[in-house]
Design an enzyme around this catalytic site. Structure first.
Site, mmCIF file in Angstrom:
data_model
loop_
_atom_site.group_PDB
_atom_site.id
_atom_site.type_symbol
_atom_site.label_atom_id
_atom_site.label_comp_id
_atom_site.label_asym_id
_atom_site.label_seq_id
_atom_site.Cartn_x
_atom_site.Cartn_y
_atom_site.Cartn_z
ATOM 1 C CG ASP A 88 2.611 -17.719 -0.654
ATOM 2 O OD1 ASP A 88 3.332 -18.608 -1.116
ATOM 3 O OD2 ASP A 88 2.084 -17.784 0.484
ATOM 4 C CD GLU B 103 2.579 -21.464 -4.146
ATOM 5 O OE1 GLU B 103 3.064 -22.504 -3.687
ATOM 6 O OE2 GLU B 103 2.023 -20.617 -3.420
HETATM 7 C C1 GLC Z 1 3.437 -21.225 -0.419
HETATM 8 C C2 GLC Z 1 4.930 -21.178 -0.243
HETATM 9 C C3 GLC Z 1 5.316 -21.977 0.964
HETATM 10 C C4 GLC Z 1 4.632 -21.402 2.181
HETATM 11 C C5 GLC Z 1 3.121 -21.313 1.957
HETATM 12 C C6 GLC Z 1 2.474 -20.486 3.018
HETATM 13 O O1 GLC Z 1 2.996 -22.488 -0.709
HETATM 14 O O2 GLC Z 1 5.567 -21.613 -1.402
HETATM 15 O O3 GLC Z 1 6.698 -22.006 1.151
HETATM 16 O O4 GLC Z 1 4.872 -22.223 3.293
HETATM 17 O O5 GLC Z 1 2.801 -20.728 0.724
HETATM 18 O O6 GLC Z 1 2.749 -19.123 2.812
#
Ligand code: GLC
Ligand code: CA
Length: 589
Positions: free
Chosen positions: A230, A272
């Protein structure tokens, strides 16, 4: 010869200016079984998949009973969204204990049963690794705020005074007011890139780094094949009141991978990281020594622009810009995920066009940059365009990542706040609450009204209908597995006169496949050369329907495509498998 990324540059890639070419050699002999290069990943949240005990919340027991459904769909890996102990203020992305399962979902025992059940069916499991921040309720933060002497104090980011840039850099503008909040107990300000209940971990602290490895080691031991990491750019950025412009510490990524690879060799990290193509190689590592996979946000945004504008050129540009990567790396290709469709990297004009087409009402938009709907309602439930979008997702360079429910063309519930509208429970049948739960009232409501209600959109019904979205998805996954060229090969974008039509050819080990997509809703006639000399390129065998194509005397193929039409072709006859080489072959065409 330049053998960077996945080989040579395509026609459109050649147009690309600058972009240093890292000097990477293709490993010889190539490792043939990098499973993530051609996986089909299915993302789901245990909370909304299947409730086994009637408390209105999905659980591991329920998920386990649906493994045969997933196996039948043909997916090869599950990306499981956060399921650890959490107050659930950000759908589990606010973890209060990294080493436990949220009791609402089951026990650690259930978790291991689940990964075992998946493995028995040949399905791998990757899980979210959320280590940019913890929940404010995590005992580390509780101790850190209470006691300045605590060893956990320096695990977070503090400031005596309100930093001057406290009102900048919010990830959720409009909902999140600042990135620094005052804590009454510590009498200090703490930093949070996301919501105020998600204090950032001080990820440059070696103790925090060691703990992150421990977390990874723990879940690897319990049977997962890796992590969807993440918010990676924030995890590796410098943080603090003094920091004007955060700087990414890319080398951290290398140690994460080194650790993982040492513990279990075939486990991976899928990052991500919504970053510009210029920095892609920093994330993959020039020697392929950092992240195994990244989501291709650049292609995602331009894909939606292409769907909205019927113009394939910006998409082709995004494909060229993200073409270079180490041989062992792979893109994750997706349409929608659990967050808003972030359009932040498009130009203002492009973004407004996508808004007008797919999210015209303000209630459909979010954070000033995105659309919060699911795919099917965005495309007005138009089956032709939905198939086109998925056909693209399955044939663009990378590994496809599906979202649960999209195989049914599930809808959204815009009455739910923020991103929750696209996180409603899976619709299994026409029974009460879509067969998701026996409870009177599920914790997250099932969509029960309108054209996307469970009465009309559900797995049981679609299973019986050969023409359903579910059966279409199953068939397309089956075929995607038989075109490994997409995951492994080099691609070229073939020129056509019509910007509405995108034609791509992939070459790998003496085999070639070719995909044609008409982005417009009107029929198009295209003429094109496969770019392969000799007899082979004269025959294109249709992989989905009966209409094959033979080149004319001039060597060109002529196709009449219906509106939103798509074609999957294999170049040459079906004896291709006999021609496939066991080793890398020189560029074709
Ligand atoms: C990422 C996730 C999202 C979450 C954020 C904080 O962007 O995809 O859903 O709110 O991280 O962890
Ligand atoms: Ca339950």
């Amino acid at each position: 010869m330049e053998r960077i990324a996945r080989g040579r540059r395509g026609r459109s890639a050649r147009k690309r200016k600058g972009g240093g070419s890292p000097n990477i050699t293709r490993p010889t002999p190539a490792i043939n079984d990098l499973w993530y290069k051609n996986a089909v990943i299915y993302c789901l949240s245990v909370a909304t998949f299947m409730d086994s005990n009637g408390d209105g919340i999905g659980d591991f027991e329920g998920l386990m009973r649906r493994l045969d459904y997933l196996h039948g769909l043909g997916i090869t890996a599950i990306w499981l969204m956060p399921f650890q102990t959490s107050p659930g203020s950000d759908d589990g992305y606010d973890i209060s204990d990294y080493y436990g399962v949220n009791p609402a979902f089951g026990t650690l025992g259930d978790f291991v049963e689940f990964t075992h059940g998946a493995r028995q069916r040949g399905i791998r499991v990757i899980i979210d690794l959320v280590v940019n921040h913890t929940s404010i309720q995590h005992k580390w933060f509780q101790e850190a705020r209470r006691d300045p002497q605590s060893r956990y104090r320096d695990w977070y980011i503090w400031s005596e005074k309100k930093p001057p840039n406290a009102n900048e850099g919010m990830v959720f503008p409009g909902v999140q007011k600042s990135t620094w909040s005052y804590d009454q107990e510590a009498r200090m300000w703490y930093f949070h890139r996301f919501y105020d209940f998600q204090p950032d971990l001080n990820t440059t602290n070696p103790h925090v780094q060691a703990e992150i490895l421990k977390i990874m080691g723990f879940w690897i031991q319990l049977g997962v094949s890796g992590f969807r990491m993440d918010a990676v750019p924030f995890v590796i950025s410098t943080k603090g009141a003094q920091v004007r412009k955060p700087v990414e510490q890319y080398d951290m990524l290398r140690s994460l991978r080194a650790f993982l690879q040492w513990r279990v060799g075939d486990s991976i990290i899928l990052a991500e990281a919504n970053v510009l193509p210029e920095t892609d190689m920093e994330y993959f590592g020039r020697d392929g020594d950092r992240m195994h996979m990244m989501f291709n946000f650049q292609v995602n945004q331009n894909l939606f622009y292409a769907l909205a504008s019927s113009d394939s050129r910006p998409l082709a540009k995004a494909l060229a810009a993200t073409m270079h990567r180490p041989d062992t790396a792979q893109w994750g290709l997706f349409l929608r995920n659990h967050d808003e469709l972030d359009l932040g990297r498009l130009t203002e004009e492009q973004r407004q066009l996508v808004f007008r087409c797919f999210g015209p009402d303000e209630s459909m938009q979010l954070y000033g940059r995105g659309i919060r709907r699911r795919l099917a309602p965005m495309l007005n439930g138009d089956r032709r365009q939905i198939e086109l979008a998925y056909s693209l997702m399955f044939t663009l360079p990378g590994t496809p990542v599906l979202r649960y429910g999209d195989e049914l063309a599930m809808g959204d519930d815009l009455n739910l706040p923020e991103r929750n509208c696209a996180r409603t429970p899976m619709q299994w049948s026409a029974e009460p609450h879509g067969g998701f739960t026996r409870a009177d009232k599920p914790v997250v409501p099932v969509i029960s009204e309108g054209p996307y209600g469970y009465q009309h959109v559900n797995a049981a019904e679609q299973r019986r209908d050969p023409g359903s979205m579910l059966n279409w998805t199953e068939r397309i996954i089956r075929m995607r597995k038989e075109v490994p060229e997409v995951g492994w090969g080099d691609f070229d974008i073939l020129s056509t006169r019509d910007p509405a039509v995108l034609i791509m050819r992939y070459d790998w080990r003496n085999n070639s496949v070719l995909f044609v997509h008409n982005l417009s809703d009107t029929p198009r006639e295209v003429a094109f050369a496969t770019g392969l000399e000799g007899r082979e390129g004269r025959l294109l065998v249709n992989l989905l329907t009966e209409y094959h194509s033979r080149a004319g005397r001039d060597g060109k193929h002529r196709l009449l495509l219906e509106g939103y039409g798509y074609r999957w072709f294999r170049v040459g006859g079906l004896e291709y498998l006999l021609n496939r080489s066991d080793i890398e072959t020189p560029p074709r065409g």
